[in-house]
Enzyme design. Structure first.
Site, mmCIF file in Angstrom:
data_model
loop_
_atom_site.group_PDB
_atom_site.id
_atom_site.type_symbol
_atom_site.label_atom_id
_atom_site.label_comp_id
_atom_site.label_asym_id
_atom_site.label_seq_id
_atom_site.Cartn_x
_atom_site.Cartn_y
_atom_site.Cartn_z
ATOM 1 N N HIS A 1 0.873 -1.186 0.000
ATOM 2 C CA HIS A 1 0.000 0.000 0.000
ATOM 3 C C HIS A 1 0.899 1.222 0.000
ATOM 4 O O HIS A 1 1.537 1.533 1.005
ATOM 5 C CB HIS A 1 -0.904 -0.011 1.245
ATOM 6 N N HIS B 1 1.637 5.407 -1.871
ATOM 7 C CA HIS B 1 1.187 6.531 -2.698
ATOM 8 C C HIS B 1 2.383 7.087 -3.458
ATOM 9 O O HIS B 1 3.327 7.580 -2.852
ATOM 10 C CB HIS B 1 0.549 7.608 -1.807
ATOM 11 N N ASN C 1 -5.565 7.412 -5.616
ATOM 12 C CA ASN C 1 -6.236 8.659 -5.201
ATOM 13 C C ASN C 1 -5.489 9.899 -5.685
ATOM 14 O O ASN C 1 -5.066 10.743 -4.901
ATOM 15 C CB ASN C 1 -6.442 8.691 -3.674
ATOM 16 N N LYS D 1 -9.681 -0.177 -5.258
ATOM 17 C CA LYS D 1 -9.610 0.432 -3.921
ATOM 18 C C LYS D 1 -10.860 1.258 -3.654
ATOM 19 O O LYS D 1 -11.144 2.216 -4.384
ATOM 20 C CB LYS D 1 -8.360 1.317 -3.844
ATOM 21 N N ASP E 1 1.687 2.533 3.452
ATOM 22 C CA ASP E 1 0.836 3.720 3.305
ATOM 23 C C ASP E 1 1.699 4.973 3.283
ATOM 24 O O ASP E 1 1.286 6.035 3.751
ATOM 25 C CB ASP E 1 -0.236 3.791 4.396
HETATM 26 C C1 NCD Z 1 -3.205 9.074 2.270
HETATM 27 C C2 NCD Z 1 -2.800 10.098 1.223
HETATM 28 O O1 NCD Z 1 -2.199 11.116 1.576
HETATM 29 O O2 NCD Z 1 -3.037 9.871 0.022
HETATM 30 N N1 NCD Z 1 -3.200 9.717 3.550
HETATM 31 C C3 NCD Z 1 -3.094 9.104 4.756
HETATM 32 O O3 NCD Z 1 -3.190 9.786 5.778
HETATM 33 N N2 NCD Z 1 -2.873 7.816 4.866
HETATM 34 C C4 NCD Z 1 -4.540 8.502 1.921
HETATM 35 C C5 NCD Z 1 -4.893 7.268 2.716
HETATM 36 O O4 NCD Z 1 -4.347 6.197 2.501
HETATM 37 O O5 NCD Z 1 -5.761 7.382 3.594
HETATM 38 ZN ZN ZN Z 2 -3.044 5.131 1.699
#
Ligand code: NCD
Ligand code: ZN
Length: 336
Positions: free
Chosen positions: A16, A18, A44, A98, A241
């Site tokens: 997971h 970003h 996202n 997702k 994450d």
């Molecule tokens: C994530 C993001 O910044 O895209 N932020 C977070 O606090 N984890 C989004 C997510 O996974 O909730």
């Molecule tokens: Zn995330």
């Protein structure tokens, strides 16, 4: 005294993360593609990744930044109401879809407002054997949002018995327990939720770089998460994450949610597992469980860590990482 000399991880995976786009992607992608063999890329963006054209463009951008590094980007689509035919066409490019409840986190405004309207698409996912990854939070009181969402996981697990459901970034002891109740229910857990509690974020001076969704919880929750991780709980996978935001969005009145951990994740995981005498289970937690759960074979990559101090940089580009300016006891010393 620490007797462990070396830890070798085979094809570590971050299930997971970003990557963002543009300049931010250029900063952060190489940090993951250096030390991991693959990772699950969240959709996202602005606008979200929810059609073939957007997905193919994003894959192209990611691959051009990865360059010669050995790294498999496992792609995801942002949940919307998809037809069976659309999903059939998209399936070869993705690992899963997702689902974000509308408005619960960064760039989730286009998420699901009413679950009842989502169920036709979820049925297609089940039929097509496409896993469903879920950000499991409600709009309730911030410390209870995950707990309040658990009945929804149960409802989905009962209604869609053939669907692989992944509870993303779990933060509570209750979520860990729920894993045992449904064979087809899995979870990811982050590095930061294994290390911090709400106290680290807000118990003293407020620390915006530790602010994320779901918010860090209580010591007993962290303990349950750590126990599951260090035992390589077979339903649990590592997913950082890692969520980079530029410093001006974090050190701001109205701080963006997200903790940037990609470049320090493996070093800090080795430290944590070492402290718990559980190094032998790290391979399961950072790779083998995910391979089995998703039925994937990542590219071969061998990452060696040794107990040599690692000074975490203050910034990577515009982003402040977790443990900025601190020294971690383990370093990555070889990647092959
Ligand atoms: C994530 C993001 O910044 O895209 N932020 C977070 O606090 N984890 C989004 C997510 O996974 O909730
Ligand atoms: Zn995330």
């Amino acid at each position: 005294m620490n007797q462990t000399k070396q830890v070798v991880l085979n094809s570590p995976l971050d299930m997971h993360l970003h990557f963002r786009e543009g300049v931010m992607a250029q900063t952060v992608i190489p940090l993951s593609s250096y030390s991991f063999a693959g990772g699950v890329v969240m959709p996202n963006l602005v606008p979200v990744v929810n059609n073939l054209e957007r997905l193919q463009g994003y894959i192209k951008e990611i691959k051009s930044i990865i360059g010669k590094d050995v790294f498999e980007p496992y792609m995801t689509l942002f949940f919307k109401e998809y037809s069976y035919q659309e999903l059939e066409q998209l399936k070869p490019y993705i690992l899963g879809v997702k689902l974000y409840p509308a408005g619960v986190t960064t760039n989730s405004e286009d998420g699901v407002a009413a679950l009842s309207k989502a169920e036709a698409t979820i049925k297609h996912l089940e039929e097509l054997e496409i896993p469903l990854m879920i950000h499991g939070e409600t709009h309730g009181f911030v410390m209870d949002r995950e707990k309040l969402f658990l009945p929804i996981f149960e409802h989905l697990a009962q209604k869609f018995p053939q669907l692989k459901i992944i509870m993303e970034h779990i933060t509570t002891a209750d979520a860990v327990s729920l894993l045992n109740n449904y064979e087809h229910l899995y979870a990811t857990v982050t590095l930061h939720h294994l290390i911090i509690t709400l106290d680290d974020l807000a118990g003293g001076l407020l620390r915006p770089h530790l602010f994320c969704k779901p918010i860090a919880k209580r010591p007993e929750d962290r303990e349950a998460l750590v126990n599951a991780a260090i035992n390589a709980h077979p339903k649990l996978m590592f997913g950082s994450d890692s969520a980079p935001h530029p410093i001006d969005k974090k050190e701001a009145c109205g701080c963006a949610a997200g903790i940037f951990t990609a470049p320090i994740a493996l070093q800090a995981l080795v430290e944590l597992f070492e402290q718990h005498n559980a190094i032998a289970n790290l391979q399961g937690f950072v790779s083998d469980n995910a391979q089995r759960i998703y039925n994937i074979t990542p590219p071969q990559k061998s990452v060696t860590l040794e107990p040599v101090a690692y000074k975490v940089p203050a910034m990577y580009g515009e982003v402040v990482p977790m443990f900025a300016n601190q020294e971690l006891p383990w370093s990555i010393t070889q990647v092959r």
